[in-house]
Design a protein around this motif. Structure first.
Motif, PDB file in Angstrom:
ATOM      1  N   ASN A   1       0.882  -1.152  -0.158  1.00  0.00           N
ATOM      2  CA  ASN A   1       0.166   0.366  -0.226  1.00  0.00           C
ATOM      3  C   ASN A   1       0.475   1.110   0.267  1.00  0.00           C
ATOM      4  O   ASN A   1       1.313   1.788   0.647  1.00  0.00           O
TER       5      ASN A   1
ATOM      6  N   ASP B   1      -7.068   0.973   4.604  1.00  0.00           N
ATOM      7  CA  ASP B   1      -6.182   0.281   2.996  1.00  0.00           C
ATOM      8  C   ASP B   1      -5.480  -0.534   2.695  1.00  0.00           C
ATOM      9  O   ASP B   1      -5.256  -1.076   1.702  1.00  0.00           O
ATOM     10  N   ASP B   2      -4.702  -0.422   3.578  1.00  0.00           N
ATOM     11  CA  ASP B   2      -3.796  -1.941   3.761  1.00  0.00           C
ATOM     12  C   ASP B   2      -4.405  -2.889   3.680  1.00  0.00           C
ATOM     13  O   ASP B   2      -3.950  -3.806   2.834  1.00  0.00           O
TER      14      ASP B   2
ATOM     15  N   TYR C   1       0.174   8.034  10.397  1.00  0.00           N
ATOM     16  CA  TYR C   1      -1.095   7.631   9.324  1.00  0.00           C
ATOM     17  C   TYR C   1      -2.433   7.770  10.090  1.00  0.00           C
ATOM     18  O   TYR C   1      -2.580   7.883  11.965  1.00  0.00           O
ATOM     19  N   THR C   2      -3.461   7.362   9.475  1.00  0.00           N
ATOM     20  CA  THR C   2      -4.988   7.798   9.917  1.00  0.00           C
ATOM     21  C   THR C   2      -5.287   6.006   9.960  1.00  0.00           C
ATOM     22  O   THR C   2      -4.589   5.366   9.362  1.00  0.00           O
TER      23      THR C   2
ATOM     24  N   GLU D   1      -7.473   4.960   8.197  1.00  0.00           N
ATOM     25  CA  GLU D   1      -8.099   4.634   7.388  1.00  0.00           C
ATOM     26  C   GLU D   1      -6.996   4.431   5.991  1.00  0.00           C
ATOM     27  O   GLU D   1      -6.860   3.437   5.471  1.00  0.00           O
ATOM     28  N   ASP D   2      -5.706   4.604   6.550  1.00  0.00           N
ATOM     29  CA  ASP D   2      -5.033   3.665   5.670  1.00  0.00           C
ATOM     30  C   ASP D   2      -4.412   2.720   6.146  1.00  0.00           C
ATOM     31  O   ASP D   2      -4.475   1.507   5.741  1.00  0.00           O
TER      32      ASP D   2
ATOM     33  N   ARG E   1       0.419  -2.962   9.327  1.00  0.00           N
ATOM     34  CA  ARG E   1       1.855  -1.889   9.459  1.00  0.00           C
ATOM     35  C   ARG E   1       2.354  -1.732  10.966  1.00  0.00           C
ATOM     36  O   ARG E   1       1.057  -1.269  11.692  1.00  0.00           O
TER      37      ARG E   1
END
Length: 305
Positions: free
Chosen positions: A22, A109-110, A102-103, A105-106, A74
């Motif tokens: 990502n 998305d991972d 990071y958020t 949301e990140d 992550r």
């Protein structure tokens, strides 16, 4: 001549490590054969590696017709660890109003990057602890990719700060904050055993040899880096409320959870339309072997419904 030692049976059950991306974040994942079932992604809890998932639980789910994959979030396990930040610990990060790196949301998305790497258009989600909150957020941000949602021992995914803290047992949180860290293999095994013992189910035996074997065979078991944990727990969610989740939802929560109060699970189930709450008597902040078959059966019922 020294004989070679075979890896544990639970370790051999999983495929070799594979990788998804990502952006600049690389995500380690593996899968459990067979590959002809309905796809189910395991979403891991705060700071720990994917190896903490009991392989016996995964095999019980596979017996119900699922093909499983698990990944390191992550800042955990073999996935990318972000550069050090100023956060001093998970408690401080929980109470802050902004994330360091990071958020949330990140992080959702991972998971989608892992689904893409697996070639799965959609999947069932099974998330525990922080992974349960992340799974709720995935269902909100990527509803077309999610078949069903199972949230275990988790707070509401749209809560932050004091709203989250009301569902946490502060005494246990303080014990976790005082738990030592180590840079040696022997030290991180001892810390990992202490963590598992603190969170285990009081009505069921504590399998220390299995925990030690898992920790010894895990590249980064996730018990050494408080700053990575801080970045995960401090990642802020800016999306909609969990009341907008449309995926069929199952909420499981141990009634003797020493970290996250059962009120959290009941709140999640009450706020997600149509969600079903299943209390687990005698269960703590883990899923011990005696409940694996029942848990797998509940997930199968959810998928069939």
């Amino acid at each position: 001549m020294k004989s070679e030692v075979s890896p544990p049976v639970w370790s051999r059950a999983w495929s070799p490590t594979q990788w998804a991306s990502n952006g600049e974040v690389r995500l380690a994942y593996d899968r459990l054969p067979p590959d002809d079932g309905e796809p189910l992604l395991l979403v891991t809890g705060l700071g720990v590696a994917r190896h903490w998932w009991p392989t016996g639980l995964a095999q019980a789910l596979a017996a119900q017709g699922f093909t499983l994959a698990r990944y390191d979030q992550r800042d955990a396990g073999e996935s990318t660890h972000l550069p050090p930040t100023a956060s001093t610990g998970p408690i401080t990060a929980l109470l802050r109003r902004r994330g360091d790196t990071y958020t949330a949301e990140d992080m959702t998305d991972d998971a989608i990057a892992v689904l893409d790497a697996l070639g799965w258009d959609s999947a069932h989600l099974f998330g525990q602890s922080l992974g349960g909150a992340v799974a709720q957020r995935i269902a909100l941000r990527h509803p077309r990719r999610i078949r069903t949602l199972t949230s275990v021992s988790a707070v509401p995914g749209d809560n932050a700060g004091l709203a989250t803290l009301r569902h946490i047992r502060l005494r246990t949180l303080a014990q976790l904050a005082r738990m030592g860290r180590s840079r040696t293999l022997e030290g991180h095994i001892e810390v990992g055993v202490a963590l598992a013992r603190l969170l285990h189910s009081p009505a069921h035996p504590f399998d220390e040899p299995a925990i030690r074997a898992m920790l010894a065979d895990t590249p980064d078991p996730g018990v050494r880096d408080a700053r990575s944990q801080s970045r995960q727990i401090g990642a802020q969610w800016n999306g909609p409320a969990i009341g907008r989740i449309t995926a069929p939802t199952l909420v499981l929560h141990g009634l003797d959870d020493p970290l996250v109060k059962p009120s959290a699970g009941r709140t999640v189930a009450a706020r997600i339309p149509g969600a079903r709450f299943v209390p687990l008597p005698g269960v703590g902040h883990d899923l011990p072997e005696p409940v694996w078959e029942d848990v797998a059966h509940h997930v199968r019922q959810l998928a069939d419904g």
